[in-house]
Scaffold this motif. Structure first.
Motif, PDB file in Angstrom:
ATOM      1  N   VAL A  38       9.613  -4.066  -4.671  1.00 20.32           N
ATOM      2  CA  VAL A  38       9.985  -3.180  -5.777  1.00 20.32           C
ATOM      3  C   VAL A  38      10.444  -1.827  -5.231  1.00 20.32           C
ATOM      4  CG1 VAL A  38       9.114  -1.975  -7.833  1.00 20.32           C
ATOM      5  CG2 VAL A  38       8.548  -4.368  -7.470  1.00 20.32           C
ATOM      6  N   ALA A  39       9.816  -1.360  -4.161  1.00 21.27           N
ATOM      7  CA  ALA A  39      10.224  -0.094  -3.540  1.00 21.27           C
ATOM      8  C   ALA A  39      11.635  -0.194  -2.962  1.00 21.27           C
ATOM      9  CB  ALA A  39       9.229   0.315  -2.460  1.00 21.27           C
ATOM     10  N   VAL A  40      11.966  -1.318  -2.345  1.00 17.37           N
ATOM     11  CA  VAL A  40      13.325  -1.507  -1.824  1.00 17.37           C
ATOM     12  C   VAL A  40      14.330  -1.441  -2.973  1.00 17.37           C
ATOM     13  CG1 VAL A  40      14.894  -3.206  -0.788  1.00 17.37           C
ATOM     14  CG2 VAL A  40      12.671  -2.777   0.245  1.00 17.37           C
ATOM     15  N   ALA A 100      -0.290 -10.234  -0.981  1.00 21.33           N
ATOM     16  CA  ALA A 100       0.808 -10.595  -1.879  1.00 21.33           C
ATOM     17  C   ALA A 100       1.206  -9.413  -2.757  1.00 21.33           C
ATOM     18  CB  ALA A 100       0.407 -11.787  -2.745  1.00 21.33           C
ATOM     19  N   GLY A 101       0.238  -8.638  -3.199  1.00 25.89           N
ATOM     20  CA  GLY A 101       0.529  -7.441  -3.983  1.00 25.89           C
ATOM     21  C   GLY A 101       1.298  -6.417  -3.168  1.00 25.89           C
ATOM     22  N   ALA A 102       0.946  -6.273  -1.883  1.00 28.39           N
ATOM     23  CA  ALA A 102       1.643  -5.328  -1.010  1.00 28.39           C
ATOM     24  C   ALA A 102       3.086  -5.754  -0.783  1.00 28.39           C
ATOM     25  CB  ALA A 102       0.908  -5.199   0.321  1.00 28.39           C
ATOM     26  N   VAL A 103       3.306  -7.038  -0.624  1.00 24.20           N
ATOM     27  CA  VAL A 103       4.680  -7.541  -0.446  1.00 24.20           C
ATOM     28  C   VAL A 103       5.490  -7.296  -1.715  1.00 24.20           C
ATOM     29  CG1 VAL A 103       6.060  -9.639  -0.124  1.00 24.20           C
ATOM     30  CG2 VAL A 103       4.044  -9.230   1.304  1.00 24.20           C
ATOM     31  N   LEU A 104       4.882  -7.535  -2.861  1.00 25.52           N
ATOM     32  CA  LEU A 104       5.566  -7.279  -4.130  1.00 25.52           C
ATOM     33  C   LEU A 104       5.863  -5.788  -4.293  1.00 25.52           C
ATOM     34  CD1 LEU A 104       6.636  -8.311  -6.836  1.00 25.52           C
ATOM     35  CD2 LEU A 104       4.320  -8.040  -7.746  1.00 25.52           C
ATOM     36  N   PHE A 129      -0.351  -3.655  -4.377  1.00 25.64           N
ATOM     37  CA  PHE A 129       0.969  -3.228  -4.837  1.00 25.64           C
ATOM     38  C   PHE A 129       1.169  -1.746  -4.542  1.00 25.64           C
ATOM     39  CE2 PHE A 129       3.944  -1.487  -7.852  1.00 25.64           C
ATOM     40  CZ  PHE A 129       4.947  -2.443  -7.914  1.00 25.64           C
ATOM     41  N   ALA A 130       0.165  -0.930  -4.857  1.00 27.42           N
ATOM     42  CA  ALA A 130       0.262   0.514  -4.626  1.00 27.42           C
ATOM     43  C   ALA A 130       0.422   0.831  -3.143  1.00 27.42           C
ATOM     44  CB  ALA A 130      -0.973   1.213  -5.180  1.00 27.42           C
ATOM     45  N   ILE A 131      -0.304   0.123  -2.299  1.00 30.37           N
ATOM     46  CA  ILE A 131      -0.211   0.350  -0.856  1.00 30.37           C
ATOM     47  C   ILE A 131       1.162  -0.058  -0.336  1.00 30.37           C
ATOM     48  CG2 ILE A 131      -1.100  -0.438   1.378  1.00 30.37           C
ATOM     49  CD1 ILE A 131      -3.887  -0.521  -0.036  1.00 30.37           C
ATOM     50  N   GLY A 132       1.666  -1.215  -0.766  1.00 30.48           N
ATOM     51  CA  GLY A 132       2.993  -1.665  -0.329  1.00 30.48           C
ATOM     52  C   GLY A 132       4.099  -0.737  -0.806  1.00 30.48           C
ATOM     53  N   TRP A 133       4.027  -0.309  -2.057  1.00 34.19           N
ATOM     54  CA  TRP A 133       5.013   0.599  -2.652  1.00 34.19           C
ATOM     55  C   TRP A 133       5.052   1.927  -1.898  1.00 34.19           C
ATOM     56  CZ3 TRP A 133       8.819   1.540  -6.166  1.00 34.19           C
ATOM     57  CH2 TRP A 133       8.963   2.829  -6.661  1.00 34.19           C
ATOM     58  N   THR A 134       3.884   2.548  -1.758  1.00 31.59           N
ATOM     59  CA  THR A 134       3.813   3.873  -1.136  1.00 31.59           C
ATOM     60  C   THR A 134       4.138   3.808   0.355  1.00 31.59           C
ATOM     61  OG1 THR A 134       2.110   4.437  -2.750  1.00 31.59           O
ATOM     62  CG2 THR A 134       2.360   5.919  -0.873  1.00 31.59           C
TER      63      THR A 134
END
Length: 112
Positions: free
Chosen positions: A11-13, A3-7, A58-63
């Protein structure tokens, strides 16, 4: 973590969509979109640091999304232009992802 990765990816999009926006003042472009995008990522990531594995996710999804968009599309189009704002989003975005990952895993900000 998922869920953090999706978030983080969402945010990156949003950051990619807004990073080109700037406000011109006396001939100088102030990149408010870039600051807003990276600032939102850092703020969200740090806010999630006490919620299990959400901050590292979150950091993994963002990066991952920032790096995945780097090569561009199949038609040769690029998401990031090779100018200050494009490189600014990529470099500060990866740095923000690293910061959130370290803080999320250790539970505190890294200091020298």
């Amino acid at each position: 973590m998922t869920a953090g990765a999706v978030l983080g990816a969402a945010v990156a999009v949003a950051a990619v969509l807004t990073h080109r926006h700037a406000w011109a003042a006396d001939g100088v472009a102030l990149p408010w979109g870039l600051v807003l995008g990276v600032g939102t990522a850092v703020t969200c990531g740090l806010a999630l640091r006490g919620v299990g594995w959400w901050a590292p996710g979150f950091a993994i999804g963002w990066t991952t999304l920032l790096v995945a968009l780097l090569p561009g599309g199949p038609g040769g189009d690029y998401v990031f232009l090779t100018d200050g704002r494009g490189w600014g989003l990529l470099t500060t975005g990866v740095a923000a992802g690293a910061l959130v990952l370290v803080v999320g895993v250790t539970g505190r900000a890294a200091t020298s």
